[in-house]
Design an enzyme around this catalytic site. Structure first.
Site, short mmCIF file in Angstrom:
data_model
loop_
_atom_site.label_atom_id
_atom_site.label_comp_id
_atom_site.label_asym_id
_atom_site.label_seq_id
_atom_site.Cartn_x
_atom_site.Cartn_y
_atom_site.Cartn_z
N LYS A 138 0.85 -1.19 0.00
CA LYS A 138 0.00 0.00 0.00
C LYS A 138 0.89 1.24 0.00
O LYS A 138 0.48 2.31 -0.42
CB LYS A 138 -0.87 0.02 1.26
CG LYS A 138 -1.85 -1.14 1.38
CD LYS A 138 -2.43 -1.25 2.79
CE LYS A 138 -3.44 -2.38 2.88
NZ LYS A 138 -3.93 -2.57 4.28
N LEU A 139 2.07 1.04 0.51
CA LEU A 139 3.02 2.13 0.69
C LEU A 139 4.34 1.65 0.08
O LEU A 139 4.72 0.50 0.25
CB LEU A 139 3.21 2.33 2.19
CG LEU A 139 3.59 3.70 2.70
CD1 LEU A 139 2.52 4.71 2.32
CD2 LEU A 139 3.73 3.66 4.22
#
Lengths: 357, 357, 357, 357
Positions: free
Chosen positions: B293-294
């Site tokens: 997600k990051l």
């Protein structure tokens, strides 16, 4: 319908962004928002009321505030007499002393490998580091100071006054201990044995079995007598712990000996603990009323926030808005230089609770 | 010894009280304190970097921010394009609409008797009240608006654009929905069915069985296509909840269709939940890296604080320090007026994930 | 003095250690301790009362309960009809499906290096890992299932019933979705678009633009009609989030159409959030009374604990103590097999709120 | 791929409900769930390892455990020698004494009106009440006991041993103080001045200025000497506070004098505080490693839960699974009856840190 309007009187005022606004502006507008934003603004208002009222303001500090960069805010509050009596954990005084002696704490990371830090003798407090070798040297310094004292029991109040004096004479540096020494503001440290200051004292004892006598029971009596002498009190607490309880205990103990005492008239706490686990740090100010720690009609506010975030905003704003109030305030004058403490020139009784005057 | 110095490079700089300091000053100095005070200062720095970088900034809002007095900060962030795409809970949009329509929320007390409030039709959100009768009237207004729409499925993005337009035309008032309409900033509301907006839509359906068609699946596709179109993204989240997850999901879904997508390049969250119970709201940004997600090297910060306290300080400071950066920023231009959304004049594919360009 | 005794009636009974004690024994004795120990014991007592009363029990689940090893407790509660209607986040259903399909979650560490996990395609949820490649394969499976459905809107209730059926037919495995299918217990998932189930549905849409139509507005109507049909309700919530609000919303919406509805008669929540930040997840049950979500005299309890710790103890105890009550209970019989749902053989109105009967 | 499998070795095993399961069964199965459920099961496993290993187990208790119904669990742990040395807040010992003397705490409500309670002299601790008049009478009893002692300094360890003896002789009642007296388990109370025990002692001083001398510095030395004497140690902490720090401090102080000391080999804490605010109560066990409070390879677990919920389950299970281990354990034998304490018949050095043996 009447009742309904009673509940719907003061609208929430949405906070409008104004570039360049000061902390004072921010809190003025946060009075009308909700949740902890409003609580912080209320804290400013209540503290200001305390300052305008004729009362003794107790100030409790727990948590790693000194290591975390808050010690010059606290020394400011002492020097400018926003508060009248400090109750602290040992750690906050120790980390203050560490920096006043010219050492530093360092910006670190909570994700760092702790085994690696251990190998390098670096102590971590969440995102902050300290050099353990310097801590060891502090302990020796404290032991050496302790050995300069007389071989008789000292209250933590007297001990810390002398420590502040010694530190000031050696360093001329600004900090909590030196500010309290210079402003004659008493500091109590009820859990001194649970701190590196206590460890330093124990190292003095190790060298001389008659050194390092600390009389924590007399602290209880002095703090209660302080309330008996002037029963209007206020409580400002950062972070709970022993300081929070000790300040309340002073009020409860005083009430036992003098029924003019009726609990703090104002109470403000900035805490991160919650009430529902039953711990004293998280206890609500409502609960404190049941004990008589707080007057039933006391103005009070709990700010649920980390003090490192809340305090810089709060005190910067208060420094502006309370300027005139502070200038007009006539704070208690203490003499802390001996085993018997004096307030406004009148000594406290020694080793007993003061009778009703 | 070398290593040791590596860890002890940047000292904590005790915060010094300066009466009259601005929010900008406060955060500049809070960069060098510890714990959540430092986190807040870091948040300002990272947001400013996002603005200077060429990236799409997603903004998630959960919790009772609109009722709590934060809606004009949010509308400011939208209008001034500190952000490019809003993801919201329904409640925040509903309470925004309530105030834009001229109704208010009210300052209340968390200790009030709730049975008494119930009897008066007053709804309490911790220390804030609302008039339930006005809420009922809002629901009808939403139903009426919904009945003005075509009898076909709407993404929440299109629905909320039309709602903002309708609200703006009727009230000319400032707020989140109207600011987003005027600035052409898309709003997604993935859990719209779990809110009073959803309830209002259901009342339209009650009157006309073909009304109130909401296509939440197409929202997933549009949000992922937004990432595919411009794979450099950032995430700013207040309070967790569905907005936090939806923003991360867009990134993960996009990556499935386009391997240039590699997670958000920047992430900033202001949350009160903690990671150790496993809930998504409290999940750490480190954990988010494992999911992709990051980005693994993303600049990121979590501020553990109530947004009603942190946001006014943060945005007031950012409004000063980011002024030039904002002026130079070239934000994405959206066309949101139809079932097919366009970015920089190029429409999004309809009902499918965009192929790699 | 009389009043005083009124407050001091039931003494705390110190918990005495008894080796070999069952969960039932534990909670029986924890009724007389304090704080969250007592709350958990009270939760058992209140749930048992719900089961003995003639009411519809809504059950909300948020947080990573399925990944965290709680899914067979939840399927037990469904199969044995401790509850009548489930409201879930998408994630809990997705992780359930993952395991019912024979995949696993894994014991991991919260201190693991997340960049390393990312490189290996391992997703971390605090101390739990999953194989991301398997997740991708699940998404395809959900897409394939979705493509087997008719090209018309489905409520999440109908969609999830069909999903449970498909899963049961393919795997014959035990889990939340399959238990609900077999016991004809409805599941609502108001934020389905904010989950991997939604992502799977969107991948079906990607292949066929007319596939994957989800009608979340009709969910609102069905859930409210469920309350209107039988206005005595109870709410059991684990972890807050959209399920907590959706269950309360059903009650509020129903009350709008039928004034026999007066809020839940019982409420039990196991949460880790707190009320003072204003978020819905942490909102107190007292606050819920002001909204009419809860009857003013409702029996209620909040347990401030992680559900992975509290639930195994609570349900093991309840399984013993509620055995007879469960055997005597006549739970609602649902028909969930079509777009129109039926209760006790009587269909729900389609696309409108049911009139008062 | 190899690496990947390394991470995915031990699957989560969904907890299956078994009516009639014992606490032992529960925790056996909770080893394979996630989050705090797993942490609690791990706590049992680690405590059992401590008991099987040759080490001194320190046990810290903070929070309102005695008032909250946990005192007979704690006395069980002392009497059965699950632990070797207790470090307590004063409040837990005071509330224990209150009940051993035949008084009670009472089940109450956190929503009660506190002004009403104040008027009735009822003290509230969240959901628990006490009769303040009985507390006042306790204080007098403590003062009277204190006046029976010699007029010389006492460590809290010696003072509390004598208090336990006096209480046992008067009441023959079971509790923490009496169990520790009878089992010769030392109790340290570093913050005794911050408690009602301290208040009682101060009332003795009020009557006789030479009474109530407490030597908290010698406590530091005795606790460190305890570690030096047997450097393999373990730490079990409930709730943080001064006990948590004092136990760690003993280890750090001992290491200063003896480099065989290398931090606790095992550590277990049940806390509700979190690390990110920097306070010692919430500090992680990883952070403790950087200080050398904990060995770099120590087995450790933090359970984020209220002890009133976690402890009954944990100890009931441990009572079953650790039975044989406990029977085989050879705990340290103390002589606590004089100013000089002895371990295994060998007295501790008086007023100095013990040299390396």
């Amino acid at each position: 319908m009447k009742t309904k309007h009673r509940f719907l009187r003061e609208p929430v005022e949405p906070f409008a962004v104004a570039s360049g606004a000061t902390a004072d502006d921010l809190l003025a507008r946060m009075e009308r928002v909700s949740f902890q934003g409003r609580s912080l603004a209320t804290a400013r208002r209540i503290w200001q009321k305390m300052l305008a009222d004729d009362c003794t303001i107790f100030f409790g500090i727990a948590g790693a505030l000194s290591a975390g960069g808050m010690r010059l805010i606290i020394s400011h509050l002492i020097a400018q007499r926003y508060v009248d009596c400090l109750v602290s954990t040992g750690a906050n005084l120790y980390h203050d002393l560490h920096e006043t002696r010219g050492r530093r704490h360092y910006l670190g990371s909570p994700q760092e490998n702790d085994a690696a830090l251990q190998a390098e003798h670096i102590d971590r407090v969440y995102d902050t580091y300290a050099n353990e070798d310097e801590f060891i040297e502090n302990d020796e310094w404290i032991a050496a100071f302790t050995l300069t004292l007389e071989r008789r029991p000292y209250t933590t109040r007297e001990y810390l006054y002398r420590l502040g004096e010694y530190l000031w004479n050696e360093t001329g540096g600004d900090g909590i201990l030196t500010a309290a020494y210079r402003a004659n503001v008493p500091i109590f440290c009820p859990a001194i044995a649970d701190s590196s200051i206590g460890m330093g004292i124990s190292q003095a004892r190790d060298r001389d079995a008659s050194a390092g006598q600390v009389d924590v029971i007399a602290d209880i009596m002095e703090s209660a007598n302080l309330v008996i002498r002037r029963p209007r009190t206020a409580s400002v607490v950062l972070g709970g712990g022993t300081p929070k309880n000790f300040i309340n205990q002073a009020s409860v103990q005083a009430e036992f000996y003098d029924d003019r005492v009726g609990g703090h008239r104002y109470a403000l706490q900035i805490v991160t603990d919650v009430p529902h686990f039953g711990g004293a740090s998280g206890a609500s100010l409502e609960e404190a009323q049941s004990w008589g720690k707080l007057a039933a009609d006391a103005e009070r506010v709990t700010v649920h926030a980390d003090a490192t975030l809340a305090l810089p905003v709060l005190i910067t704003a208060l420094a502006t808005s309370a300027r005139d109030t502070l200038a007009a305030r006539k704070p208690l004058r203490f003499d802390l230089s001996g085993p018997v403490m004096a307030v406004e020139g009148r000594p406290f009784p020694h080793a007993r609770f003061e009778a009703r005057t």
